[in-house]
Write a protein that holds these residues in place. Structure first.
Motif, PDB file in Angstrom:
ATOM      1  N   ASP A 298      -7.429   6.541  -0.625  1.00 28.91           N
ATOM      2  CA  ASP A 298      -7.631   5.188  -1.144  1.00 28.91           C
ATOM      3  C   ASP A 298      -8.968   4.591  -0.697  1.00 28.91           C
ATOM      4  O   ASP A 298      -9.281   3.457  -1.042  1.00 28.91           O
ATOM      5  CB  ASP A 298      -6.485   4.268  -0.705  1.00 28.91           C
ATOM      6  CG  ASP A 298      -5.165   4.619  -1.376  1.00 28.91           C
ATOM      7  OD1 ASP A 298      -5.191   5.297  -2.423  1.00 28.91           O
ATOM      8  OD2 ASP A 298      -4.115   4.219  -0.845  1.00 28.91           O
TER       9      ASP A 298
ATOM     10  N   ALA B  71       0.323   9.476   5.612  1.00 27.81           N
ATOM     11  CA  ALA B  71      -0.157   8.094   5.497  1.00 27.81           C
ATOM     12  C   ALA B  71      -1.657   8.025   5.773  1.00 27.81           C
ATOM     13  O   ALA B  71      -2.393   7.328   5.057  1.00 27.81           O
ATOM     14  CB  ALA B  71       0.609   7.186   6.465  1.00 27.81           C
TER      15      ALA B  71
ATOM     16  N   LYS C 291       0.831  -1.192   0.000  1.00 24.58           N
ATOM     17  CA  LYS C 291       0.000   0.000   0.000  1.00 24.58           C
ATOM     18  C   LYS C 291       0.874   1.255   0.000  1.00 24.58           C
ATOM     19  O   LYS C 291       1.963   1.255   0.574  1.00 24.58           O
ATOM     20  CB  LYS C 291      -0.882   0.035   1.255  1.00 24.58           C
ATOM     21  CG  LYS C 291      -1.938  -1.005   1.285  1.00 24.58           C
ATOM     22  CD  LYS C 291      -2.863  -0.940   2.485  1.00 24.58           C
ATOM     23  CE  LYS C 291      -2.508   0.035   3.554  1.00 24.58           C
ATOM     24  NZ  LYS C 291      -3.439   0.085   4.651  1.00 24.58           N
ATOM     25  N   ARG C 292       0.370   2.276  -0.634  1.00 25.09           N
ATOM     26  CA  ARG C 292       1.103   3.555  -0.655  1.00 25.09           C
ATOM     27  C   ARG C 292       1.303   4.089   0.754  1.00 25.09           C
ATOM     28  O   ARG C 292       2.361   4.620   1.080  1.00 25.09           O
ATOM     29  CB  ARG C 292       0.343   4.575  -1.482  1.00 25.09           C
ATOM     30  CG  ARG C 292       0.312   4.276  -2.938  1.00 25.09           C
ATOM     31  CD  ARG C 292      -0.509   5.302  -3.663  1.00 25.09           C
ATOM     32  NE  ARG C 292      -0.676   4.908  -5.052  1.00 25.09           N
ATOM     33  CZ  ARG C 292      -1.494   5.506  -5.875  1.00 25.09           C
ATOM     34  NH1 ARG C 292      -2.239   6.508  -5.475  1.00 25.09           N
ATOM     35  NH2 ARG C 292      -1.579   5.101  -7.122  1.00 25.09           N
ATOM     36  N   SER C 293       0.267   3.966   1.578  1.00 26.50           N
ATOM     37  CA  SER C 293       0.379   4.496   2.941  1.00 26.50           C
ATOM     38  C   SER C 293       1.469   3.778   3.732  1.00 26.50           C
ATOM     39  O   SER C 293       2.094   4.368   4.610  1.00 26.50           O
ATOM     40  CB  SER C 293      -0.959   4.420   3.670  1.00 26.50           C
ATOM     41  OG  SER C 293      -1.379   3.082   3.803  1.00 26.50           O
ATOM     42  N   GLN C 294       1.712   2.497   3.430  1.00 25.57           N
ATOM     43  CA  GLN C 294       2.760   1.762   4.143  1.00 25.57           C
ATOM     44  C   GLN C 294       4.139   2.345   3.842  1.00 25.57           C
ATOM     45  O   GLN C 294       4.993   2.423   4.720  1.00 25.57           O
ATOM     46  CB  GLN C 294       2.721   0.276   3.799  1.00 25.57           C
ATOM     47  CG  GLN C 294       3.696  -0.547   4.618  1.00 25.57           C
ATOM     48  CD  GLN C 294       3.456  -0.428   6.105  1.00 25.57           C
ATOM     49  OE1 GLN C 294       2.340  -0.630   6.569  1.00 25.57           O
ATOM     50  NE2 GLN C 294       4.494  -0.087   6.853  1.00 25.57           N
ATOM     51  N   LEU C 295       4.354   2.756   2.616  1.00 21.75           N
ATOM     52  CA  LEU C 295       5.634   3.401   2.266  1.00 21.75           C
ATOM     53  C   LEU C 295       5.822   4.685   3.064  1.00 21.75           C
ATOM     54  O   LEU C 295       6.935   4.986   3.532  1.00 21.75           O
ATOM     55  CB  LEU C 295       5.684   3.697   0.771  1.00 21.75           C
ATOM     56  CG  LEU C 295       5.666   2.476  -0.153  1.00 21.75           C
ATOM     57  CD1 LEU C 295       5.543   2.921  -1.606  1.00 21.75           C
ATOM     58  CD2 LEU C 295       6.910   1.648   0.046  1.00 21.75           C
ATOM     59  N   LEU C 296       4.742   5.435   3.244  1.00 22.36           N
ATOM     60  CA  LEU C 296       4.810   6.675   4.026  1.00 22.36           C
ATOM     61  C   LEU C 296       5.078   6.365   5.494  1.00 22.36           C
ATOM     62  O   LEU C 296       5.864   7.056   6.156  1.00 22.36           O
ATOM     63  CB  LEU C 296       3.519   7.470   3.855  1.00 22.36           C
ATOM     64  CG  LEU C 296       3.203   7.900   2.421  1.00 22.36           C
ATOM     65  CD1 LEU C 296       1.789   8.435   2.315  1.00 22.36           C
ATOM     66  CD2 LEU C 296       4.209   8.909   1.917  1.00 22.36           C
TER      67      LEU C 296
ATOM     68  N   GLN D   5      -3.405   9.388   2.799  1.00 24.31           N
ATOM     69  CA  GLN D   5      -3.370   8.436   1.690  1.00 24.31           C
ATOM     70  C   GLN D   5      -4.404   7.333   1.897  1.00 24.31           C
ATOM     71  O   GLN D   5      -5.087   6.929   0.951  1.00 24.31           O
ATOM     72  CB  GLN D   5      -1.970   7.834   1.533  1.00 24.31           C
ATOM     73  CG  GLN D   5      -1.840   6.963   0.296  1.00 24.31           C
ATOM     74  CD  GLN D   5      -2.032   7.760  -0.983  1.00 24.31           C
ATOM     75  OE1 GLN D   5      -1.370   8.761  -1.203  1.00 24.31           O
ATOM     76  NE2 GLN D   5      -2.943   7.325  -1.829  1.00 24.31           N
ATOM     77  N   ASP D   6      -4.549   6.853   3.129  1.00 24.97           N
ATOM     78  CA  ASP D   6      -5.580   5.855   3.410  1.00 24.97           C
ATOM     79  C   ASP D   6      -6.966   6.424   3.095  1.00 24.97           C
ATOM     80  O   ASP D   6      -7.819   5.731   2.554  1.00 24.97           O
ATOM     81  CB  ASP D   6      -5.529   5.402   4.873  1.00 24.97           C
ATOM     82  CG  ASP D   6      -4.479   4.336   5.112  1.00 24.97           C
ATOM     83  OD1 ASP D   6      -4.025   3.696   4.140  1.00 24.97           O
ATOM     84  OD2 ASP D   6      -4.114   4.142   6.294  1.00 24.97           O
TER      85      ASP D   6
END
Length: 71
Positions: free
Chosen positions: A48, A41, A2-7, A44-45
């Motif tokens: 999404d 993050a 997930k993108r938020s995990q990268l953040l 982003q969640d």
């Protein structure tokens, strides 16, 4: 991933750097950066569709949105 995990991964790095720092100003800078990454993050969640907009910023912790059921 997930993108938020990268953040969130970036937030963890900043947290570790803050703990390692002996300089008060540097420690404060890394803590601010950590808080900013965590806020990104959460946003982003929300983008999404994983959390509701109201819950995205409540108490600094995301609350997972419940799936809506069409009647």
């Amino acid at each position: 991933m997930k993108r938020s995990q990268l953040l969130l991964d970036n937030a963890v790095i900043c947290s570790k750097l803050a703990r390692r720092s002996n300089n008060k100003q540097t420690k404060a800078l890394f803590k601010r950066m950590e808080d900013s990454w965590r806020a990104l993050a959460r946003e982003q969640d929300w983008l999404d569709g994983e959390i509701a907009p109201v819950d995205a910023f409540r108490f600094g912790r995301p609350v997972r949105a419940r799936p809506s059921h069409a009647a």
